[in-house]
Design a protein around this motif. Structure first.
Motif, PDB file in Angstrom:
ATOM      1  N   SER A  31       1.086   5.247   1.670  1.00 44.82           N
ATOM      2  CA  SER A  31       0.503   6.145   2.657  1.00 44.82           C
ATOM      3  C   SER A  31       1.141   7.521   2.524  1.00 44.82           C
ATOM      4  O   SER A  31       2.277   7.659   2.087  1.00 44.82           O
ATOM      5  CB  SER A  31       0.710   5.612   4.081  1.00 44.82           C
ATOM      6  OG  SER A  31       2.084   5.588   4.412  1.00 44.82           O
ATOM      7  N   ARG A  46       0.838  -1.180   0.000  1.00 39.57           N
ATOM      8  CA  ARG A  46       0.000   0.000   0.000  1.00 39.57           C
ATOM      9  C   ARG A  46       0.880   1.239   0.000  1.00 39.57           C
ATOM     10  O   ARG A  46       2.091   1.157   0.160  1.00 39.57           O
ATOM     11  CB  ARG A  46      -0.923   0.032   1.225  1.00 39.57           C
ATOM     12  CG  ARG A  46      -0.179  -0.009   2.541  1.00 39.57           C
ATOM     13  CD  ARG A  46      -1.039   0.494   3.691  1.00 39.57           C
ATOM     14  NE  ARG A  46      -1.297   1.925   3.567  1.00 39.57           N
ATOM     15  CZ  ARG A  46      -1.721   2.679   4.580  1.00 39.57           C
ATOM     16  NH1 ARG A  46      -1.938   2.132   5.755  1.00 39.57           N
ATOM     17  NH2 ARG A  46      -1.912   3.961   4.420  1.00 39.57           N
ATOM     18  N   ASN A  69      -5.089   8.025   3.845  1.00 39.57           N
ATOM     19  CA  ASN A  69      -5.802   7.021   3.052  1.00 39.57           C
ATOM     20  C   ASN A  69      -6.011   7.379   1.588  1.00 39.57           C
ATOM     21  O   ASN A  69      -6.096   6.492   0.743  1.00 39.57           O
ATOM     22  CB  ASN A  69      -7.189   6.769   3.651  1.00 39.57           C
ATOM     23  CG  ASN A  69      -7.133   6.049   4.968  1.00 39.57           C
ATOM     24  OD1 ASN A  69      -6.125   5.454   5.311  1.00 39.57           O
ATOM     25  ND2 ASN A  69      -8.220   6.107   5.707  1.00 39.57           N
ATOM     26  N   ARG A 103      -5.000   3.469   0.310  1.00 37.81           N
ATOM     27  CA  ARG A 103      -4.888   2.529   1.429  1.00 37.81           C
ATOM     28  C   ARG A 103      -4.718   1.092   0.952  1.00 37.81           C
ATOM     29  O   ARG A 103      -4.062   0.287   1.601  1.00 37.81           O
ATOM     30  CB  ARG A 103      -6.104   2.653   2.340  1.00 37.81           C
ATOM     31  CG  ARG A 103      -5.955   1.874   3.626  1.00 37.81           C
ATOM     32  CD  ARG A 103      -6.977   2.308   4.646  1.00 37.81           C
ATOM     33  NE  ARG A 103      -6.799   1.614   5.905  1.00 37.81           N
ATOM     34  CZ  ARG A 103      -5.915   1.939   6.837  1.00 37.81           C
ATOM     35  NH1 ARG A 103      -5.109   2.951   6.627  1.00 37.81           N
ATOM     36  NH2 ARG A 103      -5.825   1.263   7.960  1.00 37.81           N
TER      37      ARG A 103
END
Length: 311
Positions: free
Chosen positions: A105, A103, A159, A172
Motif C-alpha cells: 500500500s 499486499r 490501491n 492492492r
C-alpha cells in the motif's frame, strides 16, 4: 447501415499486443536490476484481454506483481520519482507492506492522490470543489491515453499507480494469478498473461464474454461490484436477477457500521469520490444510516432529503 462484423483478436495477436506494451513500459524503468525482476513477476489480467477478445484495443492494461517484495520495490521506484513536497496538505507518499496481508500500500496524506504532473503545493484543488472526483477522473482518463513513451506517474493512490501510456500498476493484491482472481468479482476478467505462460484463457470466462453476460463469482469488495455493473450495462452487457442476488448476499454479510470495514470497502472502489468520503468518515462519529446518507449527499452534492432511521 454498417454491416461490418467485428471480430475478436486471435490468441497470438493478444499475446503480441500485450508483450509489446509491457516491453515499452519495462524499457522506461531505468533501474536495470528492478526491470529484470519485474519482468519475471508481472501479470496482466482484468479487462484488457476481454477487450481484445471482443475485437477492441484496451483502454488500459492492469499489471499485478506476484511477489510482494518486488511489488514494494516497484512502488518505491515510482515514489522516488515524485517531487519532494512537505506542507500542511500533503506529504511524499510512504510505501508499506502490511504484515497481515500479502499486499503493498502507498499512504498518501489528505485526498489520497499524488503524481509527477500534479502540483502538490496546490493539493487543495482536488478537495475544495464538489465535483473534485469528476475533475480527477477526467484528468486521469485523458492523460493516461496519451502515448508519450515515458510512462510517467499520473497518480498514486493506496490501491494503484497510474501511468501515462495506458499502464496501471495494481498494488492492492499481490500473488499468482489464481490468488489475485479470488478478489475478482466477475468471471470474464480472469484471463491473464505472464511472460513465461503467455495468454491463459479459461472456458467460464470465454463463455461469459461471448454472451456478454456478467457472472458473479464472489468478491471481498461486493460494494465495488455494484458500481461496476453500471459500467458494463452501458457497454451492452447483461446481468440476471440471480447474479445480483449473489452480490446482495455478500453485501449483507458486511458490517458497514464498522468504520474500518466501510472504509476498506470504499477503498476497494478506488474512486476519487470516495477518497473524500473516507476522509469525512475519519472524523470519528458513530456511523448510522442518517450520518452516512448526509456524508454521501455532501460529497456528491445531492439535494434529496435524508430520512431518519426511525421512519
Amino acid at each position: 447501415m454498417d454491416n461490418k462484423v467485428k471480430r475478436g483478436f486471435k490468441k497470438k495477436t493478444i499475446e503480441e499486443t500485450i508483450r509489446n506494451k509491457v516491453k515499452g513500459w519495462l524499457k522506461s524503468i531505468d533501474d536495470i536490476a528492478l526491470r529484470d525482476e519485474v519482468k519475471k513477476h508481472y501479470i496482466v489480467t482484468g479487462g484488457a484481454i476481454t477487450s481484445m477478445l471482443l475485437g477492441d484495443l484496451p483502454n488500459d492494461y492492469d499489471i499485478y506483481i506476484d511477489d510482494a517484495d518486488v511489488a514494494a520495490k516497484l512502488a518505491s521506484y515510482y515514489v522516488s520519482r515524485l517531487p519532494s513536497v512537505d506542507n500542511e496538505m500533503t506529504r511524499t507518499p510512504i510505501v508499506e507492506v502490511p504484515p497481515e496481508r500479502n499486499r503493498v500500500s502507498i499512504r498518501v496524506k489528505s485526498a489520497g492522490i499524488a503524481g509527477e504532473e500534479i502540483d502538490q503545493s496546490k493539493y487543495e484543488y482536488f478537495e475544495m470543489y464538489p465535483n473534485a472526483g469528476d475533475r480527477i477522473a477526467q484528468y486521469l482518463d485523458g492523460a493516461m491515453q496519451k502515448n508519450t513513451g515515458k510512462y510517467s506517474v499520473l497518480a498514486m493512490t493506496t490501491n494503484a499507480i497510474t501511468l501515462t501510456d495506458q499502464i496501471q500498476i495494481v498494488l492492492r493484491f499481490v500473488g499468482p494469478a489464481n490468488e489475485i482472481h479470488k478478489n475478482y468479482d466477475f468471471v470474464h476478467t480472469t484471463n491473464y498473461f505472464t511472460e513465461s505462460e503467455g495468454a491463459v484463457l479459461n472456458q467460464p470466462a470465454l463463455e461469459s464474454i461471448l454472451a456478454r453476460e456478467l457472472k458473479y463469482v464472489g468478491s471481498l469488495y461486493p460494494i465495488c461490484s455494484v458500481f461496476r455493473i453500471k459500467k458494463f450495462i452501458q457497454r451492452g452487457w447483461t446481468i440476471t436477477a440471480g447474479e445480483m442476488l449473489k452480490i446482495a448476499w455478500d453485501i449483507s454479510k458486511l458490517d458497514l457500521t464498522d468504520r474500518e470495514v466501510l472504509q476498506d470497502q470504499l477503498t476497494g472502489v478506488d474512486a476519487a469520490y470516495f477518497n473524500q468520503l473516507i476522509r469525512l468518515l475519519e472524523e470519528g462519529k458513530e456511523i448510522d444510516r442518517t450520518y452516512l446518507f448526509e456524508l454521501v449527499n455532501r460529497v456528491f452534492d445531492q439535494s434529496w432529503e435524508v430520512e431518519s432511521d426511525n421512519e
